[in-house]
Design a protein around this motif. Structure first.
Motif, PDB file in Angstrom:
ATOM      1  N   LYS A   1       0.842  -1.210   0.000  1.00  0.00           N
ATOM      2  CA  LYS A   1       0.000   0.000   0.000  1.00  0.00           C
ATOM      3  C   LYS A   1       0.872   1.252   0.000  1.00  0.00           C
ATOM      4  O   LYS A   1       0.617   2.215  -0.727  1.00  0.00           O
ATOM      5  CB  LYS A   1      -0.909   0.011   1.237  1.00  0.00           C
ATOM      6  CG  LYS A   1      -2.028  -1.018   1.206  1.00  0.00           C
ATOM      7  CD  LYS A   1      -2.895  -0.954   2.462  1.00  0.00           C
ATOM      8  CE  LYS A   1      -4.002  -2.008   2.392  1.00  0.00           C
ATOM      9  NZ  LYS A   1      -5.055  -1.821   3.376  1.00  0.00           N
TER      10      LYS A   1
ATOM     11  N   ASP B   1     -11.178  -1.297  -3.014  1.00  0.00           N
ATOM     12  CA  ASP B   1     -11.280  -2.637  -2.421  1.00  0.00           C
ATOM     13  C   ASP B   1     -10.998  -3.715  -3.463  1.00  0.00           C
ATOM     14  O   ASP B   1     -10.449  -4.760  -3.142  1.00  0.00           O
ATOM     15  CB  ASP B   1     -12.669  -2.812  -1.811  1.00  0.00           C
ATOM     16  CG  ASP B   1     -12.887  -1.824  -0.677  1.00  0.00           C
ATOM     17  OD1 ASP B   1     -12.125  -1.881   0.294  1.00  0.00           O
ATOM     18  OD2 ASP B   1     -13.767  -0.961  -0.797  1.00  0.00           O
TER      19      ASP B   1
ATOM     20  N   ASP C   1      -7.053   7.867  -4.715  1.00  0.00           N
ATOM     21  CA  ASP C   1      -7.867   7.094  -3.769  1.00  0.00           C
ATOM     22  C   ASP C   1      -7.544   5.608  -3.896  1.00  0.00           C
ATOM     23  O   ASP C   1      -7.084   5.138  -4.936  1.00  0.00           O
ATOM     24  CB  ASP C   1      -9.357   7.333  -4.068  1.00  0.00           C
ATOM     25  CG  ASP C   1     -10.275   6.899  -2.921  1.00  0.00           C
ATOM     26  OD1 ASP C   1      -9.778   6.423  -1.882  1.00  0.00           O
ATOM     27  OD2 ASP C   1     -11.497   7.052  -3.082  1.00  0.00           O
ATOM     28  N   GLY C   2      -7.815   4.884  -2.827  1.00  0.00           N
ATOM     29  CA  GLY C   2      -7.641   3.437  -2.812  1.00  0.00           C
ATOM     30  C   GLY C   2      -8.844   2.734  -3.419  1.00  0.00           C
ATOM     31  O   GLY C   2      -9.746   3.367  -3.968  1.00  0.00           O
TER      32      GLY C   2
ATOM     33  N   ALA D   1     -17.064   5.422   2.763  1.00  0.00           N
ATOM     34  CA  ALA D   1     -16.999   6.815   2.300  1.00  0.00           C
ATOM     35  C   ALA D   1     -17.325   6.949   0.813  1.00  0.00           C
ATOM     36  O   ALA D   1     -16.986   7.942   0.179  1.00  0.00           O
ATOM     37  CB  ALA D   1     -15.614   7.388   2.596  1.00  0.00           C
TER      38      ALA D   1
HETATM   39  C1  5RP Z   1     -13.309   3.701   1.505  1.00  0.00           C
HETATM   40  C2  5RP Z   1     -12.728   3.052   0.312  1.00  0.00           C
HETATM   41  C3  5RP Z   1     -11.293   2.654   0.375  1.00  0.00           C
HETATM   42  O1  5RP Z   1     -10.609   3.260  -0.658  1.00  0.00           O
HETATM   43  C4  5RP Z   1     -11.194   1.181   0.259  1.00  0.00           C
HETATM   44  O2  5RP Z   1     -11.988   0.586   1.279  1.00  0.00           O
HETATM   45  C5  5RP Z   1      -9.742   0.706   0.386  1.00  0.00           C
HETATM   46  O3  5RP Z   1      -9.302   0.903   1.683  1.00  0.00           O
HETATM   47  P1  5RP Z   1      -7.833   0.548   2.151  1.00  0.00           P
HETATM   48  O4  5RP Z   1      -6.908   1.463   1.432  1.00  0.00           O
HETATM   49  O5  5RP Z   1      -7.861   0.786   3.642  1.00  0.00           O
HETATM   50  O6  5RP Z   1      -7.577  -0.897   1.823  1.00  0.00           O
HETATM   51  O7  5RP Z   1     -13.358   2.860  -0.692  1.00  0.00           O
HETATM   52  O8  5RP Z   1     -14.687   3.933   1.337  1.00  0.00           O
END
Ligand code: 5RP
Length: 219
Positions: A8, A84, A81-82, A99
């Motif tokens: 990450k 899932d 942004d990240g 979010a």
């Molecule tokens: C939040 C998200 C995040 O970007 C997603 O959950 C990834 O999270 P992380 O970087 O902690 O693995 O969509 O709503």
């Protein structure tokens, strides 16, 4: 640091190459994005400012001394942004942190969407290994759940969680799909769903895939 956290962090570091002086930077939410925010602090005096996608991100930006602006100040030059899950078309499932509504709004108006994700989040068919989050107006929770069941999904109420906007989250299990754009549109048409976690109508422009060696670029 676990392997996944290293991946990450490597993805976040790769995103810093896209940040230029004077930029308005949209910022997502989650642990991968948190690494990015901490790195962005080094450029806080040269960027124009940051636009947050959530309360949690706003708090972290402020703690890092990064000027926080709003969409009234303009559209972001870049959004980081990240995710899932992501597929080979850079379509995403997001919302694990709840979010998704703020994230989709900021992503939709940004000039470039850079997704930072570790390599464990890649999948061929979205919906296979991570449930799809949807943000729902509380009064519509049951009616939406019934419509999801009719579609073949299994909606699970995220107990005790409320979004920044006062909505609840249903995590839809068992709803793998081959056409993310069509599924995103279908869910958008169900009254009571405020936002769904498929980011396909406005997919990422680039996915930076963090791994042990650094980050691969999917563009
Ligand atoms: C939040 C998200 C995040 O970007 C997603 O959950 C990834 O999270 P992380 O970087 O902690 O693995 O969509 O709503």
């Amino acid at each position: 640091m676990s392997d996944q956290n290293t991946f990450k962090k490597n993805a976040a570091a790769a995103a810093m190459r896209y940040i230029e002086d004077g930029m308005l930077v949209g910022v997502g939410t989650g642990s991968t994005t948190n690494y990015f925010i901490d790195m962005l602090a080094e450029k806080r005096d040269s960027i124009r400012g940051a636009i947050s996608s959530s309360g949690a991100t706003e708090d972290r930006l402020k703690k890092n001394g990064i000027p926080v602006m709003t969409l009234a100040d303009g559209d972001p030059d870049v959004y980081v942004d990240g995710a899932d899950r992501f597929n080979n078309l850079k379509q995403l499932i997001k919302g694990g942190g709840g979010a998704l509504t703020g994230e989709k709004i900021v992503a939709s108006v940004s000039r470039k969407f850079i997704c930072i994700a570790d390599e464990t989040k890649r999948e061929v068919r979205l919906g296979t290994s991570f449930p799809l989050p949807i943000a729902v107006i509380p009064a519509a929770r049951s009616s939406v759940a019934r419509q999801i069941l009719a579609m073949g999904g299994n909606p699970v109420y995220r107990n005790g969680f409320m979004t920044d906007n006062g909505n609840v989250i249903l995590d839809i299990h068992d709803l793998a799909f081959d056409e993310p754009i069509a599924m995103e549109q279908k869910l958008n048409n169900i009254p009571g769903i405020v936002c769904n976690g498929i980011f396909a109508l406005h997919a990422a422009d680039v996915v930076l895939i963090g791994n042990a060696a650094g980050a691969d670029v999917l563009a």
